[in-house]
Design a protein around this motif. Structure first.
Motif, PDB file in Angstrom:
ATOM      1  N   THR A   1       0.868  -1.169   0.000  1.00  0.00           N
ATOM      2  CA  THR A   1       0.000   0.000   0.000  1.00  0.00           C
ATOM      3  C   THR A   1       0.908   1.222   0.000  1.00  0.00           C
ATOM      4  O   THR A   1       1.798   1.340   0.841  1.00  0.00           O
TER       5      THR A   1
ATOM      6  N   ASP B   1      -7.796   3.909  -3.901  1.00  0.00           N
ATOM      7  CA  ASP B   1      -8.984   4.146  -3.076  1.00  0.00           C
ATOM      8  C   ASP B   1      -9.281   5.642  -3.048  1.00  0.00           C
ATOM      9  O   ASP B   1      -8.362   6.459  -2.974  1.00  0.00           O
ATOM     10  N   TYR B   2     -10.549   5.973  -3.062  1.00  0.00           N
ATOM     11  CA  TYR B   2     -10.984   7.368  -2.970  1.00  0.00           C
ATOM     12  C   TYR B   2     -12.006   7.480  -1.856  1.00  0.00           C
ATOM     13  O   TYR B   2     -12.914   6.653  -1.754  1.00  0.00           O
ATOM     14  N   SER B   3     -11.864   8.491  -0.996  1.00  0.00           N
ATOM     15  CA  SER B   3     -12.814   8.697   0.088  1.00  0.00           C
ATOM     16  C   SER B   3     -12.602  10.084   0.678  1.00  0.00           C
ATOM     17  O   SER B   3     -11.464  10.481   0.944  1.00  0.00           O
TER      18      SER B   3
ATOM     19  N   TRP C   1      -4.261   9.246   0.809  1.00  0.00           N
ATOM     20  CA  TRP C   1      -4.725   8.672  -0.453  1.00  0.00           C
ATOM     21  C   TRP C   1      -3.960   7.378  -0.639  1.00  0.00           C
ATOM     22  O   TRP C   1      -2.742   7.377  -0.809  1.00  0.00           O
ATOM     23  N   ARG C   2      -4.663   6.239  -0.586  1.00  0.00           N
ATOM     24  CA  ARG C   2      -4.019   4.943  -0.621  1.00  0.00           C
ATOM     25  C   ARG C   2      -4.122   4.306  -2.008  1.00  0.00           C
ATOM     26  O   ARG C   2      -5.203   4.271  -2.601  1.00  0.00           O
TER      27      ARG C   2
ATOM     28  N   SER D   1      -3.049   0.806  -4.135  1.00  0.00           N
ATOM     29  CA  SER D   1      -2.615  -0.585  -4.062  1.00  0.00           C
ATOM     30  C   SER D   1      -1.612  -0.817  -5.179  1.00  0.00           C
ATOM     31  O   SER D   1      -1.796  -0.364  -6.305  1.00  0.00           O
TER      32      SER D   1
END
Length: 135
Positions: free
Chosen positions: A78, A119-121, A127-128, A130
């Motif tokens: 990650t 990933d978005y949130s 901001w992660r 993979s």
């Protein structure tokens, strides 16, 4: 600032403090093959991000696969970019590359990872992305 915003700000500051590696993320271009000469000209890549990040393996073990009759070991990572990092011109997509340019852990410098997802949130602390190492 409401309570949630204050909590997120504290979490984002803590996550940014863990970003101890320096990475470059880019999208490789398509190479150009000249059929008359039989030579390949590497294409220019598109820079997506250069700056601090946290690069963290998901586990110490990898998964063995065959790719084009050649065995590979895939290790998952990650890569967390600080929330305040500039938004890249393009969203990362599978196949983009992340190179670890520098790290307090000398074994991490030179690591090349391939993006497998992002990933978005709006409530994330970083901001992660993979990624996997292919060796």
């Amino acid at each position: 600032m409401n309570e949630l915003d204050a909590i997120l700000a504290a979490g984002r500051a803590a996550a940014a403090a863990l970003a101890r590696e320096t990475v470059a993320m880019y999208r490789p271009g398509a190479d150009d093959f000249d059929w008359s000469t039989g030579t390949t000209t590497p294409a220019a890549s598109t820079a997506l991000y250069t700056g601090p990040a946290r690069v963290k393996p998901l586990s110490a073990e990898g998964r063995e696969v065959d790719a084009g009759e050649q065995p590979l070991t895939l290790r998952r990572f990650t890569v967390s970019l600080p929330w305040a990092a500039p938004v890249p011109p393009l969203r990362p997509r599978p196949g983009d590359v992340i190179d670890v340019l520098a790290s307090p852990d000398a074994r991490m410098a030179g690591l090349r990872l391939w993006v497998t997802g992002a990933d978005y949130s709006s409530t994330a602390t970083a901001w992660r992305i993979s990624a996997e190492e292919r060796s």
